[in-house]
Design a protein around this motif. Structure first.
Motif, PDB file in Angstrom:
ATOM      1  N   LEU A 226      -4.613  -3.671   4.645  1.00  0.00           N
ATOM      2  CA  LEU A 226      -3.344  -2.999   4.927  1.00  0.00           C
ATOM      3  C   LEU A 226      -3.550  -1.878   5.955  1.00  0.00           C
ATOM      4  O   LEU A 226      -2.733  -1.704   6.861  1.00  0.00           O
ATOM      5  CB  LEU A 226      -2.745  -2.451   3.631  1.00  0.00           C
ATOM      6  N   VAL A 227      -4.636  -1.127   5.820  1.00  0.00           N
ATOM      7  CA  VAL A 227      -4.903  -0.043   6.775  1.00  0.00           C
ATOM      8  C   VAL A 227      -5.180  -0.619   8.172  1.00  0.00           C
ATOM      9  O   VAL A 227      -4.754  -0.059   9.179  1.00  0.00           O
ATOM     10  CB  VAL A 227      -6.064   0.848   6.284  1.00  0.00           C
ATOM     11  N   GLU A 228      -5.878  -1.760   8.218  1.00  0.00           N
ATOM     12  CA  GLU A 228      -6.102  -2.416   9.521  1.00  0.00           C
ATOM     13  C   GLU A 228      -4.778  -2.812  10.152  1.00  0.00           C
ATOM     14  O   GLU A 228      -4.580  -2.697  11.352  1.00  0.00           O
ATOM     15  CB  GLU A 228      -6.939  -3.686   9.346  1.00  0.00           C
ATOM     16  N   LEU A 229      -3.856  -3.318   9.298  1.00  0.00           N
ATOM     17  CA  LEU A 229      -2.588  -3.824   9.810  1.00  0.00           C
ATOM     18  C   LEU A 229      -1.614  -2.698  10.137  1.00  0.00           C
ATOM     19  O   LEU A 229      -0.786  -2.827  11.022  1.00  0.00           O
ATOM     20  CB  LEU A 229      -1.951  -4.777   8.785  1.00  0.00           C
ATOM     21  N   MET A 230      -1.683  -1.601   9.382  1.00  0.00           N
ATOM     22  CA  MET A 230      -0.772  -0.468   9.589  1.00  0.00           C
ATOM     23  C   MET A 230      -1.594   0.815   9.735  1.00  0.00           C
ATOM     24  O   MET A 230      -1.522   1.697   8.868  1.00  0.00           O
ATOM     25  CB  MET A 230       0.203  -0.342   8.414  1.00  0.00           C
ATOM     26  N   PRO A 231      -2.348   0.926  10.841  1.00  0.00           N
ATOM     27  CA  PRO A 231      -3.274   2.062  10.956  1.00  0.00           C
ATOM     28  C   PRO A 231      -2.587   3.416  11.018  1.00  0.00           C
ATOM     29  O   PRO A 231      -3.232   4.434  10.820  1.00  0.00           O
ATOM     30  CB  PRO A 231      -4.052   1.756  12.249  1.00  0.00           C
ATOM     31  N   ASP A 232      -1.283   3.437  11.298  1.00  0.00           N
ATOM     32  CA  ASP A 232      -0.581   4.717  11.429  1.00  0.00           C
ATOM     33  C   ASP A 232       0.178   5.123  10.165  1.00  0.00           C
ATOM     34  O   ASP A 232       0.936   6.089  10.190  1.00  0.00           O
ATOM     35  CB  ASP A 232       0.403   4.663  12.605  1.00  0.00           C
ATOM     36  N   GLU A 233       0.009   4.379   9.077  1.00  0.00           N
ATOM     37  CA  GLU A 233       0.734   4.710   7.856  1.00  0.00           C
ATOM     38  C   GLU A 233      -0.119   5.603   6.963  1.00  0.00           C
ATOM     39  O   GLU A 233      -1.039   5.136   6.294  1.00  0.00           O
ATOM     40  CB  GLU A 233       1.112   3.430   7.087  1.00  0.00           C
ATOM     41  N   PRO A 234       0.198   6.905   6.902  1.00  0.00           N
ATOM     42  CA  PRO A 234      -0.660   7.809   6.126  1.00  0.00           C
ATOM     43  C   PRO A 234      -0.757   7.434   4.648  1.00  0.00           C
ATOM     44  O   PRO A 234      -1.812   7.611   4.038  1.00  0.00           O
ATOM     45  CB  PRO A 234      -0.017   9.185   6.307  1.00  0.00           C
ATOM     46  N   GLU A 235       0.308   6.894   4.068  1.00  0.00           N
ATOM     47  CA  GLU A 235       0.238   6.531   2.653  1.00  0.00           C
ATOM     48  C   GLU A 235      -0.698   5.345   2.404  1.00  0.00           C
ATOM     49  O   GLU A 235      -1.336   5.266   1.356  1.00  0.00           O
ATOM     50  CB  GLU A 235       1.637   6.239   2.103  1.00  0.00           C
ATOM     51  N   ALA A 236      -0.754   4.414   3.359  1.00  0.00           N
ATOM     52  CA  ALA A 236      -1.688   3.287   3.227  1.00  0.00           C
ATOM     53  C   ALA A 236      -3.123   3.813   3.263  1.00  0.00           C
ATOM     54  O   ALA A 236      -3.981   3.390   2.474  1.00  0.00           O
ATOM     55  CB  ALA A 236      -1.447   2.261   4.332  1.00  0.00           C
ATOM     56  N   ILE A 237      -3.374   4.764   4.180  1.00  0.00           N
ATOM     57  CA  ILE A 237      -4.707   5.373   4.265  1.00  0.00           C
ATOM     58  C   ILE A 237      -4.991   6.155   2.982  1.00  0.00           C
ATOM     59  O   ILE A 237      -6.095   6.088   2.430  1.00  0.00           O
ATOM     60  CB  ILE A 237      -4.802   6.301   5.503  1.00  0.00           C
ATOM     61  N   GLY A 238      -3.970   6.878   2.492  1.00  0.00           N
ATOM     62  CA  GLY A 238      -4.122   7.648   1.259  1.00  0.00           C
ATOM     63  C   GLY A 238      -4.486   6.755   0.076  1.00  0.00           C
ATOM     64  O   GLY A 238      -5.360   7.093  -0.716  1.00  0.00           O
TER      65      GLY A 238
END
Lengths: 414, 115
Positions: A226-238
Motif C-alpha cells: 500500500l505504501v508503494e502504491l500510495m507513497p504520499d498517504e501519511p496514514e498508510a505510512i503510519g
C-alpha cells in the motif's frame, strides 16, 4: 510447487489477479485463469526454466486461457469479449522475444492492485468479509488457510468469500480508485482491514498460541504494498510504521515456554533493532506531512516505547500527550483506557484508577483488557480484594489460552 | 444502467401527521431530493407508503387464493417508502442513498435490481 515457482506465486499472483479482474471484468474468471496459468507454469517451468518476466508470462497465459474459455462458453463469452474489447488474437508468451512487452500487451496498470484493495475493502462489505477477500485476492492465501487462521470451518469461510464476491457482482461495484472527495473514508476502510489482519495475527482472538505469525506477516506485506502504491498517504505510512514497531517486540513477547510477557517486563535487548529503525524512519516521514491521523499517532506512541532503554525510562508524559491527540482524533473508550494506563505510570495507580473511572460507565464492561488493566492498577494501589474480582472478570472474558494463563498467574501472585 | 431500490425503514408505529411542522420539513426535503433525482436523470419511480397496518397478504396455492390482514413480515421495522433509481455503479447509488437518508432523516437500505 517448486521453491522458485512458490516465490513467483507469492510475488506475482495478486498483481496478475488484479490486472485480470480489470481486463475480464469478473473476479471468479480472473482467479480461475490465474490459477490455471500457474498450473501450466508448474508443468512447464521445471523443464524450460523460469522466464525472465514471470509475472508477464502468467498474466498473458491467464488472459489467453480466459479468452479460450469465454469462446467455448459462447453466450457469456460474446458478452464479455464485446464488453471488454479483448483482443481475440492470442499471444504465446513462450515464443515472444520481448517478454517485457507482454505487460504492454495485457495493459498491466500498477494501479490495478490499488483498485483491488479498494474493491476488497468496500464499505458495503462487512469487516470479516473484507478481511477474507483481502487475504484471498491480495495475499493469495487459499480459502483453507484463511479458515484455519480465523479458526472457522473451511465451508464457512468459503461461503463468506462467495457471498462477498456475489455482493460486489450483483451491486455492480466499479473497479476503480475512489475520487479525491471519497478517498479519506475509503482509504480508512482499507487501512482498518489491513490492521485487523495484523491484530488478529498479533494476538489471536482464540486458540492456543498468542500470535499467528502468518497473518501478521501478510498484513505487513500488504502494508508495504500500500505504501508503494500510495507513497504520499501519511496514514498508510503510519499504519506500516505501527505494524513494524509492534513486530519489533515479537521476539520478547513470549517466554521460552510460550507464556506471555508484558511490555514492562520484556527483555528489550531482544527487540528487533532493524524493524525499530525502519519504524522510526517511517514515523518521521509521515509526521513531516503535518496531516495527523490515528495510525500515525499510534505509530508515534509505539516509537516512544521503542526509544526507551527500560520500561522505567519511558517518556510517559509524551505518551499521555499522544493519547490526548489520538483521543481528539478518535474519541473511543479504548483510547481513554490506554491513556489511563500511561497516567498510572507517570502519576501512580490512584491517578490511573481515577482516569479509568472517568471513562463512560459500561462502555468497556465486556472488554477484557479493561478489566486486566484495572486489576493491575488495583493490585498496585493495595486494593487486593477488588483486584481479585477484576482479574476474575478478565479471565472470564478472555478467549485466548496464553492470555488466560497470564491472567491466572497474575491473580495467583496477589 | 443498473437500477437500485432505496427503501426507507422505520418503526411500525410510525405515522406521519402532515399538519405538523416536522412532517412539513420532511416533505419539503424529500421533494427537493426528488427534484434532484429527476434533474440528474436518475429517477425511475418513487412512492411513500401508508402504514404497514394497511397491508394485506395474498397467497396463491394450487389455484386457491387466501388473504390475510397485516404486513407479511411481522417485524417491528417496516418499509415506509422507496425509490427506484438508476446509477452507474454501487458507489453512485450509495451517494444518492446518503442524500435520501438525510432528506427523510432516517436509515435507508440500498438493494440492486436484477438484470
Amino acid at each position: 510447487m517448486t521453491d522458485g515457482l512458490q516465490e513467483v506465486f507469492r510475488r506475482e499472483a495478486s498483481r496478475c489477479t488484479a490486472t485480470l479482474i480489470r481486463v475480464l471484468g469478473d473476479i471468479d474468471l480472473a482467479e480461475d485463469a490465474v490459477a490455471e496459468a500457474f498450473t501450466i507454469a508448474a508443468e512447464r517451468w521445471p523443464k524450460t526454466g523460469i522466464p525472465p518476466n514471470p509475472g508477464g508470462w502468467i498474466t498473458t497465459t491467464a488472459r489467453n486461457r480466459a479468452i479460450d474459455r469465454l469462446r467455448r462458453e459462447s453466450t457469456r463469452g460474446e458478452r464479455h469479449l464485446a464488453a471488454h474489447r479483448l483482443h481475440t488474437d492470442s499471444m504465446d508468451p513462450d515464443h515472444n522475444p520481448q517478454l517485457d512487452r507482454l505487460d504492454d500487451f495485457v495493459d498491466v496498470v500498477e494501479d490495478d492492485q490499488l483498485r483491488l484493495m479498494f474493491l476488497c475493502a468496500h464499505p458495503a462489505l462487512a469487516a470479516d468479509a473484507q478481511v477474507a477477500l483481502i487475504l484471498r485476492l491480495l495475499a493469495g492465501l487459499e480459502t483453507g488457510e484463511i479458515a484455519r487462521s480465523f479458526m472457522v470451518p473451511e465451508a464457512t469461510m468459503a461461503q463468506r468469500i462467495v457471498r462477498a464476491k456475489r455482493k460486489l457482482h450483483d451491486n455492480h461495484v466499479s473497479y476503480r480508485i475512489p475520487r479525491a472527495a471519497e478517498l479519506p473514508d475509503r482509504l480508512a476502510a482499507v487501512l482498518a482491514a489491513i490492521y485487523l489482519i495484523y491484530t488478529e495475527g498479533h494476538t489471536a482472538t482464540s486458540g492456543q498460541n498468542l500470535t499467528r505469525t502468518d497473518l501478521s506477516r501478510e498484513a505487513v506485506r500488504l502494508g508495504r504494498t500500500l505504501v508503494e502504491l500510495m507513497p504520499d498517504e501519511p496514514e498508510a505510512i503510519g499504519l506500516l510504521a505501527l505494524m513494524l514497531l509492534s513486530e519489533s517486540r515479537r521476539p520478547a513477547r513470549r517466554n521460552p515456554d510460550g507464556t506471555m510477557v508484558r511490555l514492562a517486563d520484556q527483555d528489550r535487548s531482544r527487540w528487533n533493532k532493524a524493524l525499530i529503525i525502519e519504524g522510526h524512519q517511517l514515523v518521521r516521514a509521515c509526521l513531516r506531512s503535518h496531516q495527523p491521523g490515528p495510525f500515525q499517532v499510534q505509530a508515534a506512541i509505539a516509537a516512544v516505547h521503542a526509544d526507551a532503554p527500560t520500561a522505567e525510562a519511558t517518556d510517559w508524559a509524551q505518551i499521555i500527550a499522544l493519547y490526548d491527540q489520538l483521543y481528539s482524533l478518535r474519541p473511543h473508550p479504548v483510547v481513554a483506557l490506554n491513556r489511563s494506563v500511561a497516567v498510572a505510570e507517570l502519576h501512580g495507580p490512584a491517578e490511573g484508577l481515577a482516569a479509568l473511572a472517568a471513562i463512560a460507565a459500561g462502555t468497556l464492561d465486556t472488554y477484557q483488557p479493561y478489566h486486566a488493566a484495572r486489576a493491575d492498577l488495583l493490585a498496585r494501589a493495595g486494593r487486593r480484594h477488588e483486584a481479585l474480582g477484576a482479574y476474575d472478570r478478565a479471565i472470564e472474558l478472555t478467549t485466548n489460552a496464553v492470555e488466560r494463563a497470564f491472567l491466572v498467574r497474575q491473580r495467583a501472585a496477589l | 444502467m443498473p437500477q437500485y431500490l432505496i427503501s426507507v425503514w422505520h418503526d411500525d408505529t410510525f405515522e406521519v401527521d402532515f399538519s405538523t411542522p416536522d412532517a412539513q420539513r420532511l416533505a419539503a426535503q424529500v421533494d427537493a431530493f426528488n427534484n434532484n433525482l429527476q434533474q440528474a436523470g436518475a429517477w425511475v419511480f418513487a412512492a411513500g407508503l401508508h402504514p404497514a397496518s394497511s397491508a394485506t397478504v395474498v397467497r396463491s396455492s394450487g389455484g386457491e387464493v387466501s388473504m390475510t390482514d397485516g404486513p407479511y413480515a411481522e417485524t417491528k421495522e417496516q418499509m415506509g417508502g422507496f425509490w427506484i433509481i438508476e446509477a452507474a455503479d454501487l458507489d453512485g447509488a450509495l451517494e444518492w442513498a446518503a442524500k435520501a437518508a438525510a432528506a427523510c432523516e432516517g436509515p435507508v437500505e440500498v438493494r440492486p435490481a436484477q438484470g
